[in-house]
Motif scaffolding. Structure first.
Motif, PDB file in Angstrom:
ATOM      1  N   LEU A 101       4.269  -8.933 -12.604  1.00  0.00           N
ATOM      2  CA  LEU A 101       3.456  -8.826 -11.162  1.00  0.00           C
ATOM      3  C   LEU A 101       1.863  -8.748 -11.483  1.00  0.00           C
ATOM      4  O   LEU A 101       1.288  -9.290 -10.724  1.00  0.00           O
ATOM      5  CB  LEU A 101       4.011  -7.613 -10.629  1.00  0.00           C
ATOM      6  CG  LEU A 101       5.454  -7.710 -10.082  1.00  0.00           C
ATOM      7  CD1 LEU A 101       5.820  -6.382  -9.294  1.00  0.00           C
ATOM      8  CD2 LEU A 101       5.766  -8.629  -9.245  1.00  0.00           C
ATOM      9  N   GLN A 104       0.615 -12.083 -11.768  1.00  0.00           N
ATOM     10  CA  GLN A 104       0.788 -12.806 -10.742  1.00  0.00           C
ATOM     11  C   GLN A 104      -0.258 -12.249  -9.323  1.00  0.00           C
ATOM     12  O   GLN A 104      -0.971 -13.004  -8.673  1.00  0.00           O
ATOM     13  CB  GLN A 104       2.245 -12.563  -9.971  1.00  0.00           C
ATOM     14  CG  GLN A 104       2.666 -13.201  -8.755  1.00  0.00           C
ATOM     15  CD  GLN A 104       4.260 -12.897  -8.303  1.00  0.00           C
ATOM     16  OE1 GLN A 104       4.716 -12.213  -9.125  1.00  0.00           O
ATOM     17  NE2 GLN A 104       4.464 -13.293  -7.128  1.00  0.00           N
ATOM     18  N   LEU A 108      -3.129 -14.412  -7.358  1.00  0.00           N
ATOM     19  CA  LEU A 108      -3.106 -14.640  -5.806  1.00  0.00           C
ATOM     20  C   LEU A 108      -4.429 -13.818  -5.139  1.00  0.00           C
ATOM     21  O   LEU A 108      -4.829 -14.360  -4.348  1.00  0.00           O
ATOM     22  CB  LEU A 108      -1.809 -13.719  -5.267  1.00  0.00           C
ATOM     23  CG  LEU A 108      -0.683 -14.275  -5.518  1.00  0.00           C
ATOM     24  CD1 LEU A 108       0.274 -13.702  -5.120  1.00  0.00           C
ATOM     25  CD2 LEU A 108      -0.425 -15.784  -4.804  1.00  0.00           C
ATOM     26  N   CYS A 116      -2.247  -1.093 -11.381  1.00  0.00           N
ATOM     27  CA  CYS A 116      -0.980  -1.278 -10.358  1.00  0.00           C
ATOM     28  C   CYS A 116      -0.366  -0.023  -9.960  1.00  0.00           C
ATOM     29  O   CYS A 116      -0.187   0.802 -10.660  1.00  0.00           O
ATOM     30  CB  CYS A 116      -0.243  -2.325 -11.070  1.00  0.00           C
ATOM     31  SG  CYS A 116       1.560  -2.192 -10.141  1.00  0.00           S
ATOM     32  N   GLN A 117       0.030   0.303  -8.670  1.00  0.00           N
ATOM     33  CA  GLN A 117       0.460   1.459  -8.313  1.00  0.00           C
ATOM     34  C   GLN A 117       1.713   1.120  -7.409  1.00  0.00           C
ATOM     35  O   GLN A 117       1.553   0.415  -6.454  1.00  0.00           O
ATOM     36  CB  GLN A 117      -0.608   2.445  -7.672  1.00  0.00           C
ATOM     37  CG  GLN A 117      -0.058   3.623  -7.148  1.00  0.00           C
ATOM     38  CD  GLN A 117      -1.173   4.672  -7.233  1.00  0.00           C
ATOM     39  OE1 GLN A 117      -2.032   4.822  -8.102  1.00  0.00           O
ATOM     40  NE2 GLN A 117      -0.910   5.617  -6.415  1.00  0.00           N
ATOM     41  N   LEU A 118       2.861   1.826  -7.823  1.00  0.00           N
ATOM     42  CA  LEU A 118       3.982   1.486  -7.059  1.00  0.00           C
ATOM     43  C   LEU A 118       4.512   2.839  -6.678  1.00  0.00           C
ATOM     44  O   LEU A 118       4.601   3.917  -7.271  1.00  0.00           O
ATOM     45  CB  LEU A 118       4.959   1.006  -7.630  1.00  0.00           C
ATOM     46  CG  LEU A 118       6.389   0.896  -6.917  1.00  0.00           C
ATOM     47  CD1 LEU A 118       6.374   0.001  -5.685  1.00  0.00           C
ATOM     48  CD2 LEU A 118       7.515   0.196  -7.615  1.00  0.00           C
ATOM     49  N   SER A 119       4.434   3.289  -5.343  1.00  0.00           N
ATOM     50  CA  SER A 119       4.764   4.662  -4.795  1.00  0.00           C
ATOM     51  C   SER A 119       5.607   4.548  -3.684  1.00  0.00           C
ATOM     52  O   SER A 119       5.518   3.921  -2.760  1.00  0.00           O
ATOM     53  CB  SER A 119       3.830   5.481  -4.520  1.00  0.00           C
ATOM     54  OG  SER A 119       2.852   4.896  -3.802  1.00  0.00           O
ATOM     55  N   PHE A 120       6.891   5.526  -3.608  1.00  0.00           N
ATOM     56  CA  PHE A 120       7.560   5.689  -2.468  1.00  0.00           C
ATOM     57  C   PHE A 120       6.978   7.054  -1.843  1.00  0.00           C
ATOM     58  O   PHE A 120       6.864   7.977  -2.245  1.00  0.00           O
ATOM     59  CB  PHE A 120       9.158   5.904  -2.971  1.00  0.00           C
ATOM     60  CG  PHE A 120       9.621   4.522  -3.687  1.00  0.00           C
ATOM     61  CD1 PHE A 120       9.983   3.575  -2.939  1.00  0.00           C
ATOM     62  CD2 PHE A 120       9.225   4.030  -4.857  1.00  0.00           C
ATOM     63  CE1 PHE A 120      10.545   2.273  -3.310  1.00  0.00           C
ATOM     64  CE2 PHE A 120       9.625   3.078  -5.726  1.00  0.00           C
ATOM     65  CZ  PHE A 120      10.247   2.213  -4.862  1.00  0.00           C
TER      66      PHE A 120
ATOM     67  N   LEU B  92      -1.215  -9.412  -0.070  1.00  0.00           N
ATOM     68  CA  LEU B  92      -0.746 -10.538  -1.108  1.00  0.00           C
ATOM     69  C   LEU B  92       0.623 -10.654  -0.584  1.00  0.00           C
ATOM     70  O   LEU B  92       1.789 -10.354  -0.965  1.00  0.00           O
ATOM     71  CB  LEU B  92      -0.787  -9.767  -2.530  1.00  0.00           C
ATOM     72  CG  LEU B  92      -2.049  -9.422  -3.167  1.00  0.00           C
ATOM     73  CD1 LEU B  92      -1.912  -9.040  -4.611  1.00  0.00           C
ATOM     74  CD2 LEU B  92      -2.939 -10.606  -2.848  1.00  0.00           C
ATOM     75  N   GLU B  94       2.346 -13.440  -0.370  1.00  0.00           N
ATOM     76  CA  GLU B  94       3.296 -14.204  -1.379  1.00  0.00           C
ATOM     77  C   GLU B  94       4.119 -13.188  -2.488  1.00  0.00           C
ATOM     78  O   GLU B  94       4.982 -13.758  -2.950  1.00  0.00           O
ATOM     79  CB  GLU B  94       2.282 -15.158  -2.310  1.00  0.00           C
ATOM     80  CG  GLU B  94       1.468 -16.230  -1.187  1.00  0.00           C
ATOM     81  CD  GLU B  94       0.325 -15.661  -1.133  1.00  0.00           C
ATOM     82  OE1 GLU B  94      -0.102 -14.633  -1.212  1.00  0.00           O
ATOM     83  OE2 GLU B  94      -0.896 -16.167  -0.619  1.00  0.00           O
ATOM     84  N   MET B  95       3.650 -12.080  -2.645  1.00  0.00           N
ATOM     85  CA  MET B  95       4.337 -11.211  -3.552  1.00  0.00           C
ATOM     86  C   MET B  95       5.370 -10.629  -2.883  1.00  0.00           C
ATOM     87  O   MET B  95       5.096 -10.110  -1.719  1.00  0.00           O
ATOM     88  CB  MET B  95       3.470 -10.363  -4.144  1.00  0.00           C
ATOM     89  CG  MET B  95       2.351 -11.027  -5.313  1.00  0.00           C
ATOM     90  SD  MET B  95       1.320  -9.830  -6.071  1.00  0.00           S
ATOM     91  CE  MET B  95       2.683  -9.224  -7.418  1.00  0.00           C
ATOM     92  N   HIS B  96       6.463 -10.277  -3.527  1.00  0.00           N
ATOM     93  CA  HIS B  96       7.562  -9.437  -2.870  1.00  0.00           C
ATOM     94  C   HIS B  96       8.245  -8.412  -3.673  1.00  0.00           C
ATOM     95  O   HIS B  96       8.265  -8.498  -5.058  1.00  0.00           O
ATOM     96  CB  HIS B  96       8.736 -10.427  -2.420  1.00  0.00           C
ATOM     97  CG  HIS B  96       8.412 -11.367  -1.459  1.00  0.00           C
ATOM     98  ND1 HIS B  96       8.014 -11.022  -0.252  1.00  0.00           N
ATOM     99  CD2 HIS B  96       8.195 -12.819  -1.473  1.00  0.00           C
ATOM    100  CE1 HIS B  96       7.720 -11.989   0.550  1.00  0.00           C
ATOM    101  NE2 HIS B  96       7.669 -13.343  -0.357  1.00  0.00           N
ATOM    102  N   GLN B 117       5.282   1.565  -1.334  1.00  0.00           N
ATOM    103  CA  GLN B 117       3.937   0.869  -1.200  1.00  0.00           C
ATOM    104  C   GLN B 117       3.759   0.146  -2.771  1.00  0.00           C
ATOM    105  O   GLN B 117       3.351   1.127  -3.680  1.00  0.00           O
ATOM    106  CB  GLN B 117       2.900   1.934  -0.894  1.00  0.00           C
ATOM    107  CG  GLN B 117       1.555   1.363  -0.809  1.00  0.00           C
ATOM    108  CD  GLN B 117       0.650   2.010   0.366  1.00  0.00           C
ATOM    109  OE1 GLN B 117       1.094   2.366   1.335  1.00  0.00           O
ATOM    110  NE2 GLN B 117      -0.536   2.000   0.188  1.00  0.00           N
ATOM    111  N   LEU B 118       2.989  -0.857  -2.805  1.00  0.00           N
ATOM    112  CA  LEU B 118       2.883  -1.465  -3.808  1.00  0.00           C
ATOM    113  C   LEU B 118       1.340  -2.009  -3.853  1.00  0.00           C
ATOM    114  O   LEU B 118       1.159  -2.933  -3.015  1.00  0.00           O
ATOM    115  CB  LEU B 118       4.028  -2.792  -4.413  1.00  0.00           C
ATOM    116  CG  LEU B 118       3.176  -3.246  -5.792  1.00  0.00           C
ATOM    117  CD1 LEU B 118       3.329  -2.098  -6.962  1.00  0.00           C
ATOM    118  CD2 LEU B 118       4.456  -4.597  -6.136  1.00  0.00           C
TER     119      LEU B 118
END
Lengths: 131, 131
Positions: A101, A104, A108, A116-120, B92, B94-96, B117-118
């Motif tokens: 990612l 990618q 883009l 990069c941060q992914l949080s719920f 972005l 295009e990213m999923h 949230q990414l």
DNA sequence: CTGTAAATGTGAATTATTCTTATTTACGCC
DNA sequence: GGCGTAAATAAGAATAATTCACATTTACAG
């Protein structure tokens, strides 16, 4: 055992505090936590050094939760769960962000990606029970 | 054509503004943007209604960028790039985000997940050139 | 017209964060 | 030891984003 210099004692204590908790504290929380063993520490020092460590990449900011910035002494990429009710932040170490990612995103966004941060977000078990 | 009521005019304008931009504006930016066509709008109204829409799930907050909260009128889940230098936020599309992550997070966090949230942070092309 | 409840404008209050300035500290040098 | 310097700090003032309190306006029903 005692460090021969006290110059960086507060600074080191702040970093150490962050690295030995998984509570993702705010500046105020770090201050309160250190105050018991270092009664003369000041909030300004905490803010200053958190900002310094952040710039140096030694800690990471999670951004603001309910209006206050939260910090993480663990700079290994990992996923967070944030309770929007009580503000608690928990690590989801078992989850992994697909590595591809990052590149990618760089393509883009036409940008130099730093993090990069992914949080719920949601309601934690405790808050759900206490409602 | 004209709405027969003006009661919600400001409120609707705020929502419409958010839904017709991809700039992920702050409260102040929404205020400034509407001020030209609605000179008597007040900042308090913008804050109040943004908060209302957020609670209703009609808009989403991206959290704070450089100390100010940013909003997104597009509530479809999508990925963001945030420039830490100028504060710009880009979608972005295009990213999923893999869909199974949500349920995985629910299990691991023992919580009721509301959102995911990414986001990637870094330096955008413009800022990189202007340095 | 009048009563009402919702929506708004205004400016004060609050709160997190940053800034300024004076003080303290470590440490090298004489 | 005493002195100079530069970094680190404490303290509190200043700033800026956000929220709050309250008076006013608006739409609409009766």
């Amino acid at each position: 055992m005692e460090p021969q210099t006290k110059r960086f004692r507060k600074r080191e204590a702040i970093l150490s505090y962050l690295q030995h908790t998984d509570a993702h504290p705010s500046a105020e929380t770090v201050y309160a936590g250190l105050k018991s063993t270092m009664p003369d520490i000041s909030l300004g020092t905490v803010y200053r050094n958190l900002s310094l460590f952040k710039d140096q990449g030694m800690i990471r900011s999670l951004g603001s939760v309910k209006g206050v910035e939260r910090f993480d002494g663990n700079i290994n990429p990992h996923v967070h769960f944030i309770c929007t009710c009580c503000g608690a932040v928990k690590d989801l170490h078992e989850m992994h962000i697909p590595q591809e990612l990052n590149s990618q995103a760089a393509v883009l966004s036409h940008a130099k990606i730093q993090a990069c941060q992914l949080s719920f977000t949601g309601i934690c078990q405790e808050c759900a029970e206490n409602k």
